[in-house]
Write a protein that holds these residues in place. Structure first.
Motif, PDB file in Angstrom:
ATOM      1  N   VAL A  15      -4.766   5.823 -11.043  1.00 43.83           N
ATOM      2  CA  VAL A  15      -3.489   6.051 -11.718  1.00 43.83           C
ATOM      3  C   VAL A  15      -2.416   5.275 -10.976  1.00 43.83           C
ATOM      4  O   VAL A  15      -2.339   5.310  -9.740  1.00 43.83           O
ATOM      5  CB  VAL A  15      -3.126   7.545 -11.740  1.00 43.83           C
ATOM      6  N   VAL A  16      -1.594   4.556 -11.739  1.00 42.43           N
ATOM      7  CA  VAL A  16      -0.499   3.777 -11.156  1.00 42.43           C
ATOM      8  C   VAL A  16       0.826   4.345 -11.659  1.00 42.43           C
ATOM      9  O   VAL A  16       0.984   4.619 -12.852  1.00 42.43           O
ATOM     10  CB  VAL A  16      -0.616   2.283 -11.531  1.00 42.43           C
ATOM     11  N   VAL A  17       1.752   4.526 -10.739  1.00 43.71           N
ATOM     12  CA  VAL A  17       3.070   5.072 -11.065  1.00 43.71           C
ATOM     13  C   VAL A  17       4.132   4.064 -10.661  1.00 43.71           C
ATOM     14  O   VAL A  17       4.117   3.541  -9.539  1.00 43.71           O
ATOM     15  CB  VAL A  17       3.318   6.408 -10.351  1.00 43.71           C
ATOM     16  N   GLU A  18       5.037   3.774 -11.597  1.00 43.48           N
ATOM     17  CA  GLU A  18       6.166   2.887 -11.321  1.00 43.48           C
ATOM     18  C   GLU A  18       7.441   3.720 -11.307  1.00 43.48           C
ATOM     19  O   GLU A  18       7.646   4.571 -12.175  1.00 43.48           O
ATOM     20  CB  GLU A  18       6.271   1.803 -12.399  1.00 43.48           C
ATOM     21  N   THR A  19       8.308   3.459 -10.321  1.00 41.51           N
ATOM     22  CA  THR A  19       9.583   4.167 -10.243  1.00 41.51           C
ATOM     23  C   THR A  19      10.736   3.206 -10.512  1.00 41.51           C
ATOM     24  O   THR A  19      10.617   1.992 -10.313  1.00 41.51           O
ATOM     25  CB  THR A  19       9.774   4.825  -8.871  1.00 41.51           C
ATOM     26  N   GLU A  20      11.853   3.746 -10.960  1.00 41.52           N
ATOM     27  CA  GLU A  20      13.021   2.928 -11.266  1.00 41.52           C
ATOM     28  C   GLU A  20      13.674   2.399  -9.994  1.00 41.52           C
ATOM     29  O   GLU A  20      14.241   1.303  -9.975  1.00 41.52           O
ATOM     30  CB  GLU A  20      14.030   3.749 -12.061  1.00 41.52           C
ATOM     31  N   THR A  21      13.620   3.193  -8.943  1.00 35.16           N
ATOM     32  CA  THR A  21      14.182   2.834  -7.643  1.00 35.16           C
ATOM     33  C   THR A  21      13.163   3.198  -6.569  1.00 35.16           C
ATOM     34  O   THR A  21      12.264   4.003  -6.811  1.00 35.16           O
ATOM     35  CB  THR A  21      15.494   3.601  -7.381  1.00 35.16           C
TER      36      THR A  21
END
Length: 515
Positions: free
Chosen positions: A142-148
């Motif tokens: 699972v890959v998670v991208e954050t805005e900051t």
């Protein structure tokens, strides 16, 4: 006599009970041995079906699991994810366990995890987190991208709201009627009055429980929980009064555990209105309160005075150099005089410009707060305050202090309900704090924002240590006491180890002698 023992998290032992037999049955991969031991637990909380609606009890019972758990040092730890990695400032990768099955037999994989997490991210509980996307890179990643850049992300993925549920059980509107997850126990039924019956999940990927079935019941009254334990109707009674510890320690066949947990009692000041817009007056309150006497008398010598938001006995995020104020009424009086609040002598109420030093402290009836409020009233009166204490409903207190100016309110908070010191932003950041103190400090804001982005643990610690030093000095809140739970188990219960943030009861490691 009872058995007593101490641990690094202040555990004591002692309590009485008889074991019970019987089991519940579910089809398929759930166990159905009718003779194995049952664990019966009583606690004051009502269990909810949906983890997004206060489903902490299900997590504690071992029904639900998340990508990450929390270890006994109060740090994020593997659960459904075996490890995790920060790929860059805004990307995280979680590697999942293989050969995991949901209760009922469906396979767990990255696709299921993503669908469950998307439901979590759409909820109010995660609305303020800077998470942009969550996706399945392959069946086990699972890959998670954050805005900051957001270092606390793993800690948030250990929260109760982030547990993984079988997406095939979701209703069309995203709601759930039963919690189907991957834990060592599965729900058999929800009963009336806040009861849950569970059975062992024999296909569990981790340590196979010895306990065959678990029955949890909500028992709101403290003394009723104790009596049910002593009469053999429970194997575990949770959150008992501090005043029961001595009696339980002298009972036969009873084990009492008193773990310190990351929760504090504290007084929150309105720093935007008189008299507590003056730091000297806030500091005077700290010096006026005799925390040692308070904890020894009202809190039975079980809870300790708090120095800051975190206890060194629980987490390394606690600044080890904080010393607290100590009891110094003379210094409190000098600070009040310096702030212009003059004394006519004796125990008279102080005045300034024709106004008396009158304050109101609302609180609510839980966690010994009303008794503590009476001590505060006495200690503050001794240095020249006129204190009116009011015990009201919790929501009424919050409504009152959110409507405008107030003096101070007495409350209690869990400070590591997710295992990351970014929780300090919710206490002290000028724009993010949910306390109603109105406190603003640009340096504190900057330190919190920097620490949230940094990857290096040592660098993060330095900033959080500095935040703790500043807020202790400027005192938007007065730290009063740490917090200890009282949990009692039957003498024939073995293997129970209190968890530092209460996220799990560890039932898979417990045995009950059913002879």
């Amino acid at each position: 006599m009872s058995h007593r023992l101490r641990s690094p998290i202040h555990r004591r032992t002692a309590l009485k009970m008889a074991a019970s037999t019987g089991a519940l049955a579910l089809a398929g991969c759930l166990s159905s041995d009718p003779t194995a031991a049952e664990m019966r637990i009583g606690a004051p909380w009502e269990p909810n079906v949906d983890p997004l609606d206060g489903g902490s009890t299900l997590r504690r019972l071992g029904i639900t699991e998340a990508l990450l758990g929390v270890d006994y040092d109060a740090n994020p730890a593997p659960e459904l994810a075996t490890d995790w990695e920060r790929l860059d400032d805004r990307s995280w990768q979680f590697s999942l366990r293989e050969d995991v099955t949901f209760h009922g037999g469906d396979s767990f994989d990255a696709t299921a995890a993503v669908e469950s997490l998307e439901r979590t991210l759409e909820s109010a509980a995660f609305a303020d987190l800077p998470i942009e996307t969550v996706s399945a890179d392959d069946e086990s990643t699972v890959v998670v991208e954050t805005e900051t850049p957001f270092s606390p992300l793993p800690a948030h993925f250990s929260r109760n709201e982030a547990v993984i549920l079988n997406p095939s059980t979701f209703d069309e509107d995203g709601s759930i009627s039963e919690p189907v997850s991957t834990g060592p126990f599965a729900v058999d039924s929800f009963g009336s009055g806040g009861a849950v019956s569970c059975v062992r999940h024999d296909e569990y990927h981790g340590e196979r429980p010895e306990i065959e079935s678990v029955r949890y019941e909500r028992v709101e009254d403290d003394q009723v929980r104790r009596m049910k334990l002593e009469s053999g109707e429970l194997e575990m009674a949770r959150i008992l009064p501090l005043g029961t510890v001595d009696a339980l320690e002298s009972a036969d066949g009873i084990d009492v555990h008193t773990p310190e947990i990351p929760r504090i009692r504290f007084l929150t000041f309105d720093t935007t209105s008189e008299p507590f817009d003056d730091e000297r007056v806030r500091r005077a309150v700290n010096y006026a309160i005799d925390l040692k006497e308070l904890t020894e008398s009202i809190l039975e010598g079980i809870d300790d005075p708090a120095v800051g938001p975190f206890s060194q006995d629980i987490t390394e995020w606690a600044n080890p150099d904080l010393e607290g104020y100590g009891h110094d009424p003379s210094r409190a009086r000098r600070l009040l005089s310096d702030a212009g609040w003059a004394s006519a002598g004796g125990n008279d109420v102080r005045t300034r410009d024709g106004e008396t030093l009158e304050i109101e402290i609302p609180t609510f009836d839980a966690r010994s707060l009303p008794l503590i409020a009476e001590v505060l009233q006495s200690d503050l009166s001794a240095v020249g305050f006129d204190v009116d204490v009011r015990t009201i409903e919790y929501n009424a207190m919050l409504e009152q202090v959110s409507q405008g100016s107030f003096d101070a309110y007495l409350t209690s908070w869990g400070t590591l309900y997710y295992p990351d010191p970014d929780r300090l932003a919710e206490l002290f950041h000028s724009e993010e704090a949910t306390l109603h103190h109105g406190y603003e400090n640009e340096e504190v804001d900057a330190l919190l924002e920097e620490a949230r982005e940094l990857d290096d643990r040592t660098e993060r610690k330095e900033r959080y240590y500095e935040v703790q030093s500043i807020v202790l000095e400027e005192s938007p809140v007065a730290f009063l006491t740490n917090y200890t739970n009282v949990i009692a188990t039957a003498g024939d219960v073995s293997g129970y180890e209190p968890h530092p943030i209460e996220s799990r009861y560890g039932l898979e490691s417990i045995t009950v002698d059913d002879e």
